[in-house]
Design a protein around this motif. Structure first.
Motif, PDB file in Angstrom:
ATOM      1  N   TYR A 194       0.828  -1.140   0.232  1.00  0.00           N
ATOM      2  CA  TYR A 194       0.452   0.387  -0.190  1.00  0.00           C
ATOM      3  C   TYR A 194       0.868   1.153   0.678  1.00  0.00           C
ATOM      4  O   TYR A 194       0.103   1.923  -0.538  1.00  0.00           O
ATOM      5  N   LYS A 195       1.817   1.240   0.997  1.00  0.00           N
ATOM      6  CA  LYS A 195       2.651   2.552   0.784  1.00  0.00           C
ATOM      7  C   LYS A 195       3.704   2.066   0.356  1.00  0.00           C
ATOM      8  O   LYS A 195       4.351   3.466  -0.668  1.00  0.00           O
ATOM      9  N   ASP A 196       4.406   0.620  -0.319  1.00  0.00           N
ATOM     10  CA  ASP A 196       5.164   0.914  -0.695  1.00  0.00           C
ATOM     11  C   ASP A 196       5.588   0.874  -2.465  1.00  0.00           C
ATOM     12  O   ASP A 196       6.365   2.028  -3.201  1.00  0.00           O
ATOM     13  N   ALA A 197       4.717   1.063  -2.688  1.00  0.00           N
ATOM     14  CA  ALA A 197       4.370   1.063  -4.469  1.00  0.00           C
ATOM     15  C   ALA A 197       4.218   2.770  -5.188  1.00  0.00           C
ATOM     16  O   ALA A 197       4.473   2.873  -6.188  1.00  0.00           O
ATOM     17  N   ALA A 198       3.832   2.992  -3.920  1.00  0.00           N
ATOM     18  CA  ALA A 198       4.146   4.743  -3.791  1.00  0.00           C
ATOM     19  C   ALA A 198       5.698   5.259  -3.853  1.00  0.00           C
ATOM     20  O   ALA A 198       5.964   6.293  -3.971  1.00  0.00           O
ATOM     21  N   ASP A 199       6.511   4.221  -3.515  1.00  0.00           N
ATOM     22  CA  ASP A 199       8.408   5.044  -3.362  1.00  0.00           C
ATOM     23  C   ASP A 199       8.781   4.695  -3.847  1.00  0.00           C
ATOM     24  O   ASP A 199       8.868   3.594  -4.596  1.00  0.00           O
ATOM     25  N   PRO A 200       9.328   5.897  -4.518  1.00  0.00           N
ATOM     26  CA  PRO A 200       9.987   5.337  -5.999  1.00  0.00           C
ATOM     27  C   PRO A 200      11.549   5.046  -5.731  1.00  0.00           C
ATOM     28  O   PRO A 200      12.413   4.173  -6.567  1.00  0.00           O
ATOM     29  N   LYS A 201      11.615   5.049  -4.173  1.00  0.00           N
ATOM     30  CA  LYS A 201      12.974   4.057  -3.777  1.00  0.00           C
ATOM     31  C   LYS A 201      12.527   2.560  -4.001  1.00  0.00           C
ATOM     32  O   LYS A 201      13.836   1.741  -3.918  1.00  0.00           O
ATOM     33  N   VAL A 202      11.386   2.500  -4.014  1.00  0.00           N
ATOM     34  CA  VAL A 202      11.347   0.718  -3.781  1.00  0.00           C
ATOM     35  C   VAL A 202      11.417   0.058  -5.485  1.00  0.00           C
ATOM     36  O   VAL A 202      10.287   0.820  -6.021  1.00  0.00           O
ATOM     37  N   PHE A 203      11.866  -1.018  -5.690  1.00  0.00           N
ATOM     38  CA  PHE A 203      12.450  -1.430  -7.320  1.00  0.00           C
ATOM     39  C   PHE A 203      12.458  -0.145  -8.163  1.00  0.00           C
ATOM     40  O   PHE A 203      11.941  -0.328  -8.950  1.00  0.00           O
ATOM     41  N   PRO A 204      12.820   1.096  -8.131  1.00  0.00           N
ATOM     42  CA  PRO A 204      13.384   1.806  -8.794  1.00  0.00           C
ATOM     43  C   PRO A 204      13.548   1.142  -9.854  1.00  0.00           C
ATOM     44  O   PRO A 204      13.323   2.550 -10.733  1.00  0.00           O
ATOM     45  N   GLU A 205      14.298   0.233 -10.256  1.00  0.00           N
ATOM     46  CA  GLU A 205      14.584  -1.097 -11.870  1.00  0.00           C
ATOM     47  C   GLU A 205      13.510  -0.199 -12.670  1.00  0.00           C
ATOM     48  O   GLU A 205      13.181  -0.230 -14.098  1.00  0.00           O
ATOM     49  N   HIS A 206      11.417  -0.196 -11.679  1.00  0.00           N
ATOM     50  CA  HIS A 206      10.759  -0.054 -12.957  1.00  0.00           C
ATOM     51  C   HIS A 206      10.482   0.838 -13.188  1.00  0.00           C
ATOM     52  O   HIS A 206      10.138   0.662 -14.467  1.00  0.00           O
ATOM     53  N   MET A 207      10.894   2.639 -12.765  1.00  0.00           N
ATOM     54  CA  MET A 207      10.821   3.183 -13.270  1.00  0.00           C
ATOM     55  C   MET A 207      12.382   3.889 -14.615  1.00  0.00           C
ATOM     56  O   MET A 207      11.363   4.248 -15.847  1.00  0.00           O
ATOM     57  N   LYS A 208      13.366   3.030 -14.423  1.00  0.00           N
ATOM     58  CA  LYS A 208      13.960   2.650 -15.814  1.00  0.00           C
ATOM     59  C   LYS A 208      12.578   2.213 -17.073  1.00  0.00           C
ATOM     60  O   LYS A 208      13.052   2.201 -18.231  1.00  0.00           O
ATOM     61  N   LYS A 209      11.878   1.541 -16.822  1.00  0.00           N
ATOM     62  CA  LYS A 209      11.394   0.444 -17.406  1.00  0.00           C
ATOM     63  C   LYS A 209       9.435   1.403 -18.202  1.00  0.00           C
ATOM     64  O   LYS A 209       8.723   0.312 -18.769  1.00  0.00           O
ATOM     65  N   GLY A 210       9.720   2.616 -17.672  1.00  0.00           N
ATOM     66  CA  GLY A 210       8.214   3.380 -17.852  1.00  0.00           C
ATOM     67  C   GLY A 210       7.507   3.077 -16.868  1.00  0.00           C
ATOM     68  O   GLY A 210       5.776   3.789 -16.911  1.00  0.00           O
TER      69      GLY A 210
END
Length: 841
Positions: A194-210
């Motif tokens: 609930y909280k971690d999905a909103a945290d860019p520091k949690v699995f930051p590799e997702h952001m590299k994939k858009g």
């Protein structure tokens, strides 16, 4: 339409966004009279809302089906169901498949169930032998996450949340001690996400994939009528569907046939209850979406409150009006089609305006996602409203590497809308080629007309073989124009296109024992070879055996006249004298020129899920062990359909006869030294109840009766045993899940532990999945308690293995999970089972 029932059918067509979320390619279904108007409504209802919800669970059938039906096809909410594993560790009530094969069946059932409720399905388990597997019952979320890999399962859940961006998330279970550890684990990580999905520091590799972080707005957990925030009216009756939402949910649950799911529910008021667990907003609860934007108008008000981007606000209000116009046009197909295209044009305009706006980046991302979802939904609604029937027709669905096949894409217009600028495109994997044999573009398509495009498809020699959990390797895109607005539909074949080995080999047996006391006896191995090559073919088949072993003959030649033909071969495999106790493998290979096939293709096919395949190495697993079997031992086996222990007993040298209804009711049972009842037999062999006294008389007159575990719902009653046996409840508390747990033999001198095989502590090693299930809680003093065993930190059970003299014979009740251990060739379980069925000798 029949009252209280949804006789629904879905085409294999799906919007491009949804296609990627499906676990397996769709299967065709026969047409149904109410299909058109109901499918049309189902496709346009989601246009009225921009809200989304996600239900998380551990296994196929964990979904809250009634609630999902209410949200998705009742209110039009963009609804998803995220399931962790594929149920590989469960039982099978429709066949003998277990393990990965059962996982495939349950996955297909889940997919078909999700179609009925129009739910987007996501699986955290991504492939065969995935880390996130159903390893059997667990009492602990910690054990579950350790075996799955906490970071693995958590990353995949966070990824699904960021992909689907649900406003509301609802785990299917609570984290309670009385609940399966898999269920508890999903609750634990969903609450954490609930909280971690909103945290860019949690699995930051997702952001590299858009993938951008996403804040779930609310999380609910299951509750009861005494303590809840939201009561979902699943008993409400929907006139269009001709059923209540709980009835629609049960329609989907009936697809879980391998688990015996689905029940008939009467019409009437009923509710599902949920309690607010977490919320990003402080609101008074009466509905899941209180305080959350539900319509385009709600979105417009949120942006308007920020005092900017009037153009986007106007776009959103136009879309709200468009959705109302689409619904008003129902059920006139041509009118709906026109309104859908107008809304699609406005969605495209809104997307352009949002991109050019000065809105915050996070707001832009959210709006663009919701608008893309709406565009995909409009494409599907356009398909239904125009009554297009789109098909991909391969000349054969079973192909091999290097083959050339013809595939045809057809589009039929069954509606009154005149479609223009039709373009057909066949999509194949990288490395494949698809060459059109003629035109793929057509100026128009009017009512009752069909256009088609034929392709010649070349499959390369290095083409990857069929992967059951991957999307269809073949699809087609159909582009068209209506009312000056473009539409796009993606379709997959109604039968799965599968790249299979040129020759598939099935070994019989596929698992067996080598008795080290009789290594001079060769093992006969039957190899059945199926030709998947197009046309006539030749191959040379050989067995690869362990070093020092011999096989006769060394190889054999086969010729096939046509594709699909099967031919058997027999080899004799002999182990050398002095072969040590252990595991061995014999592998088959079929060579034809430069191509060597080493796989078996297991065809899995049932009417409710269609046909699919499991490709595995063509191998025979051999367990070498010391095993004494009494000469001439004769066993009558009463199968419930859940196990195949009788097959293995035959391999061990036991004379086994399957007892049918007539035999149980009237045959001379005294001819058998032992009669064995399979797991849960009383629940699935009704003749046992009326013939139970015959079985007890058989024991009283000197027979040996072995009864494997039952659940109370299997019509088990304590008095079915000669001395009462009561099964413990709740069932979750009366089992041992640690297959490595310590076992103490309480009566070490009992014949079960001494004759004909001497059982030692070593025989309890290397068991799999569980020790026991559904243990008795109360039993008569006449029984000898044979073992004590329990999970760490818990009181040990002493009723797991009970045996008693009754008259001249012996009655044994066992909750040990023989049906898992013996097919997996666990040595101690084999030696112990042989002792158990040898008590009369």
């Amino acid at each position: 339409m029949k009252k209280g029932t949804l006789r629904k059918v879905f085409t294999s067509v799906t919007s491009i966004a949804v296609l990627g979320s499906l676990m397996l390619p769709g299967m065709s279904q026969p047409a149904s009279a109410d299909r058109g108007v109901v499918d049309l409504w189902k496709s346009i209802k989601p246009l009225t809302t921009i809200a989304s919800a996600m239900n998380t669970g551990a296994h196929p059938d964990d979904e809250h089906s009634a609630m999902l039906a209410y949200l998705s096809i009742g209110r039009g909410v963009n609804t998803s169901s995220i399931i962790a594993n594929r149920g590989e560790g469960g039982q099978n009530e429709i066949g003998s498949e277990l393990g990965n094969a059962l996982g495939i069946i349950r996955s297909r059932e889940l997919q078909e169930a999700s179609k009925i409720t129009n739910v987007t399905l996501g699986m955290l388990s991504e492939q065969i032998d995935d880390p996130i597997f159903d390893f059997g019952f667990s009492k602990s979320p910690d054990e579950t996450l350790e075996k799955w890999g906490d970071s693995v399962v958590y990353e995949r859940l966070i990824r699904k949340i960021r992909e689907l961006r649900p406003d509301v998330v609802i785990p299917a279970f609570l984290n309670e001690e009385s609940t399966h550890g898999h269920h508890r684990a999903i609750n634990v990580i969903t609450v954490r996400a609930y909280k971690d999905a909103a945290d860019p520091k949690v699995f930051p590799e997702h952001m590299k994939k858009g993938l951008q972080p996403w804040q779930i707005k609310k999380m609910y957990v299951p509750a009861n009528e005494k303590d809840y925030n939201v009561a979902v009216p699943v008993g409400d009756y929907d006139e269009i569907y001709g059923a209540s939402y709980v009835q629609l949910g049960e329609e989907s649950r009936f697809m879980h046939k391998s688990q015996g799911m689905g029940r008939h529910v009467e019409e009437g008021s009923s509710f599902n209850y949920y309690k607010l667990n977490s919320s990003a907003k402080s609101v008074k609860e009466t509905d899941f979406f209180d305080g959350i934007a539900f319509t385009f108008e709600d979105l417009a008000k949120e942006i308007e409150a920020k005092g900017k981007d009037q153009k986007v606000i106007k776009d959103l209000r136009n879309l709200n009006k468009d959705a109302d116009e689409v619904v008003k046009a129902y059920p006139v197909f041509a009118d709906v089609a026109r309104e859908v295209q107008e809304m699609k044009a406005d969605v495209e305009a809104a997307i352009s305006d949002v991109k050019a706006s000065t809105l915050d980046a996070s707001v832009k991302t959210d709006l663009l996602y919701r608008l893309q979802v709406k565009e995909d939904q409009l494409n599907k609604a356009g398909l239904e409203a125009t009554s297009m029937v789109v098909k991909v027709k391969p000349e054969t669905s079973e192909i091999v590497a290097g083959q050339t096949v013809k595939m045809t894409v057809t589009v039929y217009n069954g509606g009154k809308s005149n479609l223009k600028n039709i373009q057909l495109q066949l999509n194949v994997p990288e490395g494949w080629t698809a060459k059109a044999a003629g035109t793929t573009k057509f100026d128009q398509l009017s009512y009752n007309q069909t256009v088609s495009a034929a392709y010649e498809v070349q499959i390369p020699q290095n083409a990857a073989e069929f992967q059951v959990y991957q999307p269809s390797v073949v699809s087609a895109d159909v582009m068209y124009q209506l009312e000056g607005v473009s539409g796009k539909i993606r379709v997959t074949p109604t039968t799965q296109v599968a790249v299979l080995p040129a020759f598939a080999m099935s070994l019989s047996p596929d698992a067996t024992v080598l008795n080290t006391l009789k290594t001079e006896e060769p093992l006969p191995v039957k190899v059945t070879v199926r030709n998947y090559s197009p046309g006539a073919a030749k191959t040379s088949v050989a067995l690869n055996v362990p070093q020092g072993w011999t096989v006769t003959p060394a190889s054999q030649e086969l010729s096939f006249a046509a594709k699909g033909e099967t031919k058997p071969l027999t080899f004799q495999v002999k182990a050398p004298a002095g072969t040590a106790v252990g595991k061995y493998t014999v592998a088959a290979a079929a060579t034809s020129g430069s191509v060597t096939s080493k796989e078996n293709v297991q065809v899995i096919e049932y009417p409710h899920i269609g046909r699919t395949y499991l490709i595995q190495p063509a191998e025979l697993k051999i367990q070498a062990l010391d095993l004494q079997v009494p000469t001439g031992l004769k066993v009558g086996y009463v199968s419930s359909g859940f196990d195949n222990i009788d097959k293995y007993l035959t391999q061990f040298g036991v004379n086994v006869t399957q007892l049918d209804t007539k035999a149980i009711q009237s045959a001379d049972l005294s001819q058998y030294d032992t009669i064995v009842l399979g797991i849960r037999a009383y629940g699935f062999r009704p003749e046992l109840l009326s013939s139970n006294q015959r079985l007890l008389s058989y024991v009283e007159n000197g027979g040996n009766l072995v009864v494997q575990y039952h659940k109370p719902e299997d019509k088990w009653k304590p008095e079915l045993a000669p001395y009462p046996i009561t099964i413990g409840t709740p069932l979750i508390k009366w089992r041992v899940t640690d297959e490595n747990s310590k076992v103490t033999m309480l009566a070490p001198d009992h014949p079960i532990f001494t004759t004909p095989n001497k059982i030692t502590a070593e025989d309890w090693n290397n068991w799999i999945q569980d020790r026991s299930a559904y243990n008795p809680s109360v039993w008569g003093k006449e029984y000898t308690e044979l073992i004590s065993n329990g999970d760490a930190g818990e009181k040990e059970f002493t009723g797991t293995f009970l045996s008693a003299k009754y008259g001249k014979g012996t009655y044994t009740y066992s909750s040990l999970v023989w049906y898992r251990e013996i097919p997996n060739l666990v040595p101690g379980s084999i030696r112990l089972f042989v002792n158990m069925i040898s008590l009369k000798q």
